[in-house]
Structure formats: structure tokens, C-alpha cells
Design a protein around this motif. Structure first.
Motif, PDB file in Angstrom:
ATOM      1  N   GLU A 508       0.723  -1.334   0.156  1.00 43.05           N
ATOM      2  CA  GLU A 508       0.040  -0.040  -0.006  1.00 43.05           C
ATOM      3  C   GLU A 508       0.905   1.181  -0.135  1.00 43.05           C
ATOM      4  N   TYR A 509       2.076   1.049   0.733  1.00 33.36           N
ATOM      5  CA  TYR A 509       2.646   2.338   0.703  1.00 33.36           C
ATOM      6  C   TYR A 509       3.466   2.436  -0.684  1.00 33.36           C
ATOM      7  N   VAL A 510       3.818   1.817  -1.584  1.00 37.99           N
ATOM      8  CA  VAL A 510       3.969   1.969  -3.216  1.00 37.99           C
ATOM      9  C   VAL A 510       2.783   2.538  -3.614  1.00 37.99           C
ATOM     10  N   LYS A 511       1.616   1.684  -3.619  1.00 36.88           N
ATOM     11  CA  LYS A 511       0.554   2.278  -4.351  1.00 36.88           C
ATOM     12  C   LYS A 511       0.097   3.565  -4.218  1.00 36.88           C
ATOM     13  N   SER A 512       0.293   3.987  -2.877  1.00 38.54           N
ATOM     14  CA  SER A 512      -0.238   5.340  -2.591  1.00 38.54           C
ATOM     15  C   SER A 512       0.736   6.426  -3.512  1.00 38.54           C
ATOM     16  N   ALA A 513       1.722   6.048  -4.038  1.00 43.10           N
ATOM     17  CA  ALA A 513       2.581   7.116  -4.906  1.00 43.10           C
ATOM     18  C   ALA A 513       2.060   7.376  -5.936  1.00 43.10           C
ATOM     19  N   TYR A 514       0.849   6.654  -6.592  1.00 40.39           N
ATOM     20  CA  TYR A 514       0.191   6.646  -7.966  1.00 40.39           C
ATOM     21  C   TYR A 514      -1.248   7.226  -7.558  1.00 40.39           C
ATOM     22  N   LYS A 515      -1.663   7.910  -6.459  1.00 39.54           N
ATOM     23  CA  LYS A 515      -2.796   8.408  -6.251  1.00 39.54           C
ATOM     24  C   LYS A 515      -2.723   9.999  -6.127  1.00 39.54           C
ATOM     25  N   SER A 516      -3.721  10.731  -6.857  1.00 41.26           N
ATOM     26  CA  SER A 516      -3.700  12.347  -6.753  1.00 41.26           C
ATOM     27  C   SER A 516      -3.739  12.729  -5.336  1.00 41.26           C
ATOM     28  N   HIS A 517      -3.020  13.738  -5.112  1.00 34.61           N
ATOM     29  CA  HIS A 517      -2.835  14.256  -3.660  1.00 34.61           C
ATOM     30  C   HIS A 517      -2.436  15.831  -3.702  1.00 34.61           C
ATOM     31  N   LEU A 518      -2.531  16.211  -2.520  1.00 38.44           N
ATOM     32  CA  LEU A 518      -2.036  17.653  -2.482  1.00 38.44           C
ATOM     33  C   LEU A 518      -1.207  17.761  -1.099  1.00 38.44           C
ATOM     34  N   ILE A 519      -0.059  18.433  -1.460  1.00 35.30           N
ATOM     35  CA  ILE A 519       0.926  18.921  -0.421  1.00 35.30           C
ATOM     36  C   ILE A 519       0.756  20.155  -0.246  1.00 35.30           C
ATOM     37  N   PHE A 520       0.488  20.632   1.069  1.00 37.92           N
ATOM     38  CA  PHE A 520       0.589  22.237   1.481  1.00 37.92           C
ATOM     39  C   PHE A 520       1.418  22.188   2.742  1.00 37.92           C
ATOM     40  N   SER A 521       2.739  22.569   2.480  1.00 40.79           N
ATOM     41  CA  SER A 521       3.739  22.869   3.492  1.00 40.79           C
ATOM     42  C   SER A 521       4.371  24.071   3.748  1.00 40.79           C
ATOM     43  N   ALA A 522       5.173  23.840   4.771  1.00 37.56           N
ATOM     44  CA  ALA A 522       6.112  25.089   5.208  1.00 37.56           C
ATOM     45  C   ALA A 522       7.371  24.285   5.385  1.00 37.56           C
ATOM     46  N   ASN A 523       8.616  24.954   4.984  1.00 42.83           N
ATOM     47  CA  ASN A 523       9.879  24.327   5.264  1.00 42.83           C
ATOM     48  C   ASN A 523      10.851  25.453   5.672  1.00 42.83           C
ATOM     49  N   PHE A 524      11.772  25.229   6.540  1.00 40.47           N
ATOM     50  CA  PHE A 524      12.914  26.025   6.981  1.00 40.47           C
ATOM     51  C   PHE A 524      14.025  25.492   6.837  1.00 40.47           C
ATOM     52  N   SER A 525      15.124  25.951   6.189  1.00 42.68           N
ATOM     53  CA  SER A 525      16.264  25.410   5.865  1.00 42.68           C
ATOM     54  C   SER A 525      17.383  26.294   6.155  1.00 42.68           C
ATOM     55  N   GLY A 526      18.375  25.993   6.585  1.00 41.51           N
ATOM     56  CA  GLY A 526      19.786  26.769   6.669  1.00 41.51           C
ATOM     57  C   GLY A 526      21.037  25.888   5.903  1.00 41.51           C
ATOM     58  N   THR A 527      22.198  26.747   5.594  1.00 43.81           N
ATOM     59  CA  THR A 527      23.068  26.260   4.761  1.00 43.81           C
ATOM     60  C   THR A 527      24.279  27.039   5.375  1.00 43.81           C
ATOM     61  N   PHE A 528      25.418  26.243   5.640  1.00 47.88           N
ATOM     62  CA  PHE A 528      26.585  27.018   6.261  1.00 47.88           C
ATOM     63  C   PHE A 528      27.748  26.392   5.198  1.00 47.88           C
ATOM     64  N   THR A 529      28.637  27.184   5.047  1.00 46.98           N
ATOM     65  CA  THR A 529      29.949  27.051   4.300  1.00 46.98           C
ATOM     66  C   THR A 529      31.006  28.021   4.965  1.00 46.98           C
ATOM     67  N   ASP A 530      32.241  27.475   4.737  1.00 50.10           N
ATOM     68  CA  ASP A 530      33.191  28.586   5.047  1.00 50.10           C
ATOM     69  C   ASP A 530      34.250  28.379   3.976  1.00 50.10           C
ATOM     70  N   ARG A 531      33.835  28.175   2.692  1.00 52.84           N
ATOM     71  CA  ARG A 531      34.551  28.020   1.596  1.00 52.84           C
ATOM     72  C   ARG A 531      34.588  29.430   1.183  1.00 52.84           C
ATOM     73  N   LEU A 532      35.839  30.258   1.063  1.00 53.88           N
ATOM     74  CA  LEU A 532      36.125  31.536   0.786  1.00 53.88           C
ATOM     75  C   LEU A 532      36.043  31.954  -0.732  1.00 53.88           C
ATOM     76  N   GLN A 533      36.425  31.056  -1.305  1.00 54.77           N
ATOM     77  CA  GLN A 533      36.363  31.207  -2.924  1.00 54.77           C
ATOM     78  C   GLN A 533      36.486  29.637  -3.660  1.00 54.77           C
ATOM     79  N   GLU A 534      36.434  29.873  -4.941  1.00 52.93           N
ATOM     80  CA  GLU A 534      36.135  28.640  -5.616  1.00 52.93           C
ATOM     81  C   GLU A 534      37.535  28.029  -5.514  1.00 52.93           C
ATOM     82  N   GLY A 535      37.702  26.765  -5.142  1.00 56.92           N
ATOM     83  CA  GLY A 535      39.082  25.854  -5.277  1.00 56.92           C
ATOM     84  C   GLY A 535      40.009  26.319  -4.349  1.00 56.92           C
TER      85      GLY A 535
END
Length: 769
Positions: A508-535
Motif C-alpha cells: 500500500e505504501y508504493v500504491k499510494s505514490a500513484y494516487k492524486s494528492h495535495l501537499i501544503f507545507s512550510a519548510n525552513f532550511s539553513g546552509t553553512f559553508t566556510d568556503r572563501l572562494q572557488e577551489g
């Protein structure tokens, strides 16, 4: 005979690297610098830093063994007029001939480095061995005891106030008041690098307080190493010179008139009559432009981090450069300060705009375990739509792919097309909050996008409509980037789904992938890097993401008392919005990467990913597009995308449906330069996906305490074509450990000669991580 297909290329590679003698082009009486070693007594000195001070180093090696670039050079003939010989020498590396003078210089450099680190009793000697036209150099280092700082203080009270040097005394007062932030403490090593860092810190601090002409060369140190009889502790004093070459070095400056010059050109001057005066709610500027004002001055006014009448602050100047660059509107940016009377600085903001509109066309091919494809993307970009830095992007794409579902299918049996309209503005759309300080410190943006995708496969047609509204902002140190999508709406409509295909799915888990559905979400993400310049050198990368979906819709449908609908296949009930079931889940994941720079030809990159999603409420399974999967060109490359797992489950479906709620993955990749634009790689990938949903009934697919026994391992090699503006990657993945096999039979690296037929060949754009 059946192994010749892969043994012959291997033998040719070995011959290519080793057949040519490494001393082929070493002149008579000279020696190839074969090895350089450092022997250090104790562990106090930094070996990596000591190696940087060696003046002559041997030829570059790959995997620490093969001198590949020297081998290329040695393949060339002695006739330098031949084009092939010149080309081989240009892409190769000439033999490094041992130079005794450079060894002597290295001894001096190593001694100087140790003295700068406080090892005043150090001894450095060298030994050279010669064998078969090869030289082996060994440096023996005895650092001795390190001299440390016994006392540290400031010298302001000894001369400056007594000699009534008011400006000097004021600067020293600033330094002493900031002493809590000093990098130098009693007990620290008497390290010139540490003292130089403190000079730079003080200079930056003073230039943030208005001292426009102050230079770090005005800061002096006095060290008394006779502080103790054994010379292992020193008294250190810091001061500033009382006779600076620039008489204004100790004076504070304020910002005077600010002029904004659009359409700036370094040499010609603007015609008369093009200057105008801007009166706004922010402040007054002199505005110069040519052929019409294409950018609203308000945008520049809000981007400037300093204003007339305040003290000069170098941090605000640097931040202004960064803010102006992030607008992506100018090809030339310069802030020119000119001293006027009464310790005032007139500032001219010099800007040259880039083209407002551009078009890009990308054509790409893909190949993944027999699934080949051809696609294209046409993008239109307008960088200044309403003259306030708004960036409008319109993308249209299409692709044809071959999905290996049966041998009778057409060559291209999957079609995908779509379009996206995205608007990004430098304004922060929060009408109830002004948030001027937040905007000034974090450079926020607002992004709105609409997209539509249509996909036609042998088993179904899928349409996805997406609407997104969110914010982006970056910290002042440029290392953290945050993204908050307040609204992320996905409407997925499944049409013409093949009944036989659905009936063939066992879960049923796989079958559910092929049913019409609606996703109404909110997401919050953060990205860190200390790369100063390319290479540039080693760097860290970290990303985290939190997402929640369906809670607002659940509350709204409950409040409106929308009736439930029954799912006959599972006897579960749910509510619908816009005629389809909406998903409810919580999701969190994180990714860490470390790029370790070894030398100009060798890099080691590691990656770790962990993620978990929990479906609940209105839908007890995770939507297919939100689920985690293993395999593919950017994951565990010995498996096709969505064919690994979950857990130890053996997929019975021919269509790749292996997804899960929980994922662990780790990768290690060694990258090395070959020649021209070619790079090589060796990699090791590990991980898997599992499910935690109660609908999961497949054997071995659920996450359990023995999950570590279900870790898949893959290895392989890769070839990359790095053309600077894009990187084309070819990776050949080989299974090492397959969790789908029976216990005790999961190590499949060498499986009676069958392993070669189970390898995976990937083609992709860009590095995998």
C-alpha cells in the motif's frame, strides 16, 4: 578470454604509468628529487605547516604512489619540434632535479618558521641519499622548548600621555578598552603569527571606529626574552608608534556627502546636465546617470550600510560591497572615499550596470543503467524588472527518456515537459513589520514562483502544479544562508494509471505514490559553508531542513466540518481539499560535507546524510516525491536510482519504486587531476533507506535494531571533464555489499565473474557532492 575486456585496459594503464623510466629526462650527473621526509622529535611542532616551508618538493603523485604527470612528460620524444611532444610536455610535469641550494634554503626557512613560533632553541639538519639517479632528502628537526608569554601589557602609560601626544593617547585608550577581545594571553606561545593576527584585529577594530588612515604597521611589539633566566618566558608589550608617517593616522573621520554615480566609466566623464538631485524619505544624495535612470535610487539608498554624518566604519563599507554585489545588477562596483576638510570623507558610489535581459539554452543527455535521455532548458532572465532589483526568471524545459520496463517499448517511452515563473525581489514582504535593522544586517529577499510539470510514462500520466512563497536571507559573515518557504503548495494529479501496473504493486505504501494528492507545507532550511572562494583550500559544508505539511489544512477541514472519505483498499478515512486527499507529515534531514585539500592535484571529499519523515493524520504514508531513495548518480552509485532497499527487501516490481521514510548515507571520494580538463576519482558509497509507516508489510523493509546489517556498500571509479563553466561526470559503480542477498552472501564484489554484469554506469552534470 572473457576477462580481456577489462584486463587489457588495466594493463595498458599500468604500462602507461610505469613503463617510462622516471629519470628518462634527468641529465647526467644530476638526480631526480624522489622523496622528501621530515623527522620531528616530539609532537609540539605542526608537521603540515613545516612541510609548507620546504623550498623544493618532488613531482606530484596520485594515491601517494604514481607520478602520473611525470609519466606524461616522459612519454614525449626528444624532438621538441613535434607537436605531440610539445603537447605531452605542456600537460605533463617536468622532472624535479635535486638542487642542493634549495635544500639549504629549506633549512633556513624551517629554522625561521620555528623561531617565529617561539622555538628559539630549535635545530634543523638535512641528510641526502643518492641511489640510481634519485635523491632522497630527510630533514631532522629538534624544536626544543617553546618560549611562552609570561606577562602581556600595553605601553600607553610610559610615554604617550607624558609627552601630551593626544591623538596617540586616544588610540591607545581605544586599544586598552578593547583588551578583553585580545588574542594574546599570558601562557600563549611567543608566536609572530599570533601577534600579526592581533595587529590585524586591532586595525580592523580601529577602522570600524572611524580611524580611516590607521595601518597595522603602526602597531609595535616589545619582547623581553630575558624575563627568565632559561629564556622560556617573555614579557611582551604592545604600543603604537608616536611618529607616524601619516599625521592623520590617529584621527577619526565621519562620512560626508555621498554621491551615487550610475553608468560609471573609469575614463570618460559624464556630460554636463546629467546630474539630478534626489530627495527621499531616507536621506539626500547626488545622483548622476546617463540616458535615463534605469535603477531606482531608493534601492541603492537602502543597500548602503553607512550614511552621512556617522563615523567611518570599514565593516559597513565591506558589507555595502557585498550587498551591492548580491543585487546582481552591476558589473563594476567601487566605493571611492576622498578626504575633505574637518576630518570628513566624501564617498562616491561608482556603479556600472550589466545587461538587464538574457537568454540561456541548455541541452543535456543522461544515461543511468541503460535509461538514457535527452533534454533541454530555455531560460529567460530579467534582472531589473521594476527598476528595484527584481529578478524575473522564466524557464521552459522538456525531456525524452527511456525507462527499461520491457524490451518491446519504444526507444523513448517517457516524456516530460514543464515551465516555471519565478520572481525574486530584494524587498522583504512583511507588510506589518518594517524590520529595517534586519534588512540592513541580513540582506533578505522574497521569492515567489509558479510551475507546472507534465509527465507521460508507459504506466501513467502525472501533472504537478506548484506555488511557492518564501524568504531568503544571509548572515553578515556570509557563511549562513537561510530559506523559509512559508507556502509550498503541490497539487499532483494522476491520470490514466494502468490498472495492471497498480495491481502488480505488492504494498500500500508504493500504491499510494500513484494516487492524486495535495501537499501544503512550510519548510525552513539553513546552509553553512566556510568556503572563501572557488577551489581555495579545505572547507566545510552543512545543510539542515525542517518541513511540516497538512496541519493547516487539517485544522481548516475540521473547522469547516468537511466529511470524511473512505479508502476501500485500506478501510481508512480521510478528508479532501480541491477534490484530492492531502498529505500530513513532518520531515527533518541534515547533510555534512568536508572537502580536504591535499595538494594542487589531490582532494579528499567526505559526505554524511541522515533524514527522517513521519507520515500521520490524514495520510499514513509519505507522498512519493517527498520520500527518500537510494542509488543514482548523486547517491550510492552502484545502484540505479530508486532500486536500492528499502532495507533488505528484494524488489518484485520492474519499475523503480524503492523509497522510504528514513535514510542514512555516507560517501568518500578521492579526486585527482590527470591532464588538460580531465580528472579522475575513486569512491566508496554506503547507506540505505527504510520505512517506519504501519502500512509497510514487505519483508526486511522496516527500520529495526539490526539496520546496520542492511547497509549497502558500493565502490567504483570516475572520469570528469572540467571545462570551468560546466563539469561532465562519468561514474562506474560496482556493488560491494548487497543487503538484498541472504545473510552470509551479501559481499558480492567478486561473485564468480558475474559482478561485472551488475555494475552501473552514470553520466551526470557537476560533482555528486
Amino acid at each position: 578470454m572473457k576477462y580481456f575486456g577489462y584486463k587489457i585496459p588495466s594493463l595498458l594503464l599500468v604500462f602507461f604509468v610505469y613503463a617510462c623510466s622516471p629519470v628518462r629526462y634527468v641529465p647526467d650527473g644530476e638526480y631526480l628529487l624522489n622523496r622528501v621526509a621530515i623527522q620531528i622529535e616530539g609532537k609540539a611542532a605542526n608537521r603540515a605547516e613545516l612541510k609548507k616551508n620546504i623550498r623544493q618538493k618532488p613531482n606530484t603523485r596520485i594515491l601517494g604512489v604514481a607520478r602520473f604527470h611525470l609519466g606524461l612528460y616522459n612519454l614525449s620524444g626528444k624532438n621538441e619540434e613535434r607537436r605531440l611532444n610539445r603537447w605531452l610536455r605542456s600537460i605533463g610535469e617536468a622532472p624535479v632535479i635535486y638542487n642542493h641550494f634549495m635544500t639549504d634554503r629549506s633549512v633556513i626557512q624551517l629554522t625561521s618558521y620555528l623561531n617565529n613560533k617561539g622555538y628559539y632553541q630549535s635545530q634543523v639538519t638535512d641528510t641526502v641519499y643518492y641511489r640510481k639517479k634519485r635523491a632522497f632528502v630527510e630533514y631532522r628537526i629538534r624544536p626544543g622548548e617553546q618560549t611562552r608569554i609570561g606577562e602581556f601589557g600595553y605601553a600607553e602609560r610610559y610615554s604617550y600621555i607624558e609627552n601630551t601626544l593626544k591623538d596617540t593617547a586616544r588610540v591607545m585608550k581605544e586599544i586598552v578598552q578593547d583588551s578583553a577581545n585580545t588574542l594574546i594571553r599570558p601562557g600563549s606561545s611567543l608566536d609572530t603569527d599570533l601577534m600579526e593576527q592581533e595587529r590585524e584585529r586591532i586595525t580592523r577594530m580601529l577602522r570600524e571606529k572611524g580611524y580611516f588612515n590607521f595601518s597595522k604597521n603602526l602597531i609595535q611589539y616589545y619582547a623581553d626574552t630575558a624575563y627568565r633566566s632559561d629564556g622560556l618566558q617573555a614579557r611582551l608589550l604592545l604600543s603604537v608608534t608616536d611618529n607616524p608617517p601619516d599625521t592623520a593616522a590617529y584621527s577619526r573621520y565621519t562620512i560626508g556627502k555621498i554621491r551615487i554615480r550610475f553608468d560609471h566609466e573609469p575614463s570618460p566623464s559624464l556630460p554636463d546636465g546629467t546630474g539630478v538631485r534626489l530627495d527621499s524619505n531616507y536621506r539626500e544624495y547626488d545622483i548622476s546617470f546617463r540616458d535615463g535612470l534605469k535603477i531606482k535610487p531608493k534601492l541603492i539608498a537602502e543597500t548602503l550600510q553607512f550614511q552621512e554624518g556617522e563615523l567611518y566604519n570599514v565593516k559597513k563599507v565591506v558589507d555595502t560591497y557585498s550587498r551591492l554585489q548580491s543585487l546582481n545588477l552591476f558589473k563594476f562596483i567601487n566605493l571611492a572615499f576622498r578626504e575633505t576638510g574637518d576630518r570628513e570623507l566624501e564617498c562616491e558610489v561608482q556603479l556600472t550596470a550589466i545587461k538587464r535581459q538574457s537568454y540561456n539554452l541548455f541541452i543535456e543527455t543522461t544515461h543511468n543503467s541503460g535509461n538514457i535521455g535527452l533534454g533541454g532548458n530555455l531560460t529567460y532572465n530579467h534582472r531589473n524588472l521594476f527598476r528595484s532589483g527584481e529578478n524575473l526568471t522564466l524557464s521552459v524545459w522538456g525531456a525524452l527518456r527511456k525507462e527499461q520496463v520491457s524490451k518491446e517499448e519504444a526507444f523513448f517511452n517517457t516524456t516530460e515537459m514543464g515551465a516555471e515563473l519565478k520572481l525574486t525581489t530584494p524587498e522583504f514582504w512583511l507588510p506589518l513589520f518594517r524590520m529595517e535593522n534586519f534588512r540592513r544586517n541580513f540582506n533578505p529577499r522574497t521569492a515567489v514562483s509558479l510551475s507546472y510539470t507534465y509527465e507521460n510514462t508507459p504506466y501513467y500520466n502525472r501533472q504537478i502544479a506548484n506555488a511557492r512563497f518564501g524568504y531568503l536571507w544571509r548572515r553578515y559573515d556570509k557563511k549562513w544562508l537561510y530559506n523559509f518557504d512559508l507556502i509550498d503548495l503541490n497539487y499532483v494529479q494522476m491520470k490514466d494509471v494502468d490498472d495492471g501496473f497498480i495491481e502488480g504493486l505488492q504494498n500500500e505504501y508504493v500504491k499510494s505514490a500513484y494516487k492524486s494528492h495535495l501537499i501544503f507545507s512550510a519548510n525552513f532550511s539553513g546552509t553553512f559553508t566556510d568556503r572563501l572562494q572557488e577551489g581555495a583550500g579545505s572547507y566545510h559544508y552543512f545543510r539542515w531542513n525542517l518541513e511540516s505539511s497538512g496541519n493547516v489544512l487539517q485544522a481548516a477541514t475540521t473547522l469547516l466540518d468537511i466529511p470524511y472519505t473512505t479508502d476501500e483498499s485500506t478501510s481508512s478515512t480521510y478528508r479532501q481539499v480541491l477534490g484530492v486527499r492531502f498529505a500530513q507529515f513532518a520531515k527533518a534531514d541534515g547533510e555534512y560535507r568536508y572537502n580536504h585539500y591535499i595538494n594542487r592535484a589531490n582532494t579528499l571529499v567526505g559526505r554524511f546524510f541522515a533524514g527522517c519523515a513521519y507520515p500521520y493524520g490524514n495520510w499514513k504514508t509519505l507522498p512519493f516525491e517527498e520520500a527518500y531513495y537510494g542509488g543514482g548518480a548523486n547517491g550510492i552509485r552502484a545502484w540505479q536510482s530508486r532500486t536500492l532497499g528499502p532495507g533488505s527487501y528484494i524488489p518484485e516490481e520492474t519499475y523503480p519504486n524503492s523509497v522510504g521514510d528514513f535514510k542514512l548515507e555516507a560517501n568518500l571520494e578521492y579526486r585527482f587531476k590527470l591532464f588538460w580538463i580531465l580528472e579522475g576519482a575513486l569512491f566508496l558509497d554506503g547507506g540505505n533507506v527504510w520505512n517506519i509507516t504501519p502500512f509497510e508489510n514487505r519483508r526486511g523493509a522496516k527500520l529495526g535494531s539490526d539496520f546496520y546489517r542492511q547497509i549497502a556498500l558500493g565502490t567504483g571509479a570516475g572520469l570528469r571533464l572540467d571545462a570551468n563553466f560546466f563539469l561532465l561526470r562519468f561514474d562506474w559503480g560496482v556493488k560491494m555489499r548487497d543487503p538484498a542477498q541472504e545473510k552470509g552472501e551479501r559481499f558480492v564484489l567478486i561473485e564468480n565473474g558475474k559482478w561485472l554484469r551488475k555494475t552501473v554506469f552514470n553520466i551526470a552534470i557537476g560533482y555528486p557532492f
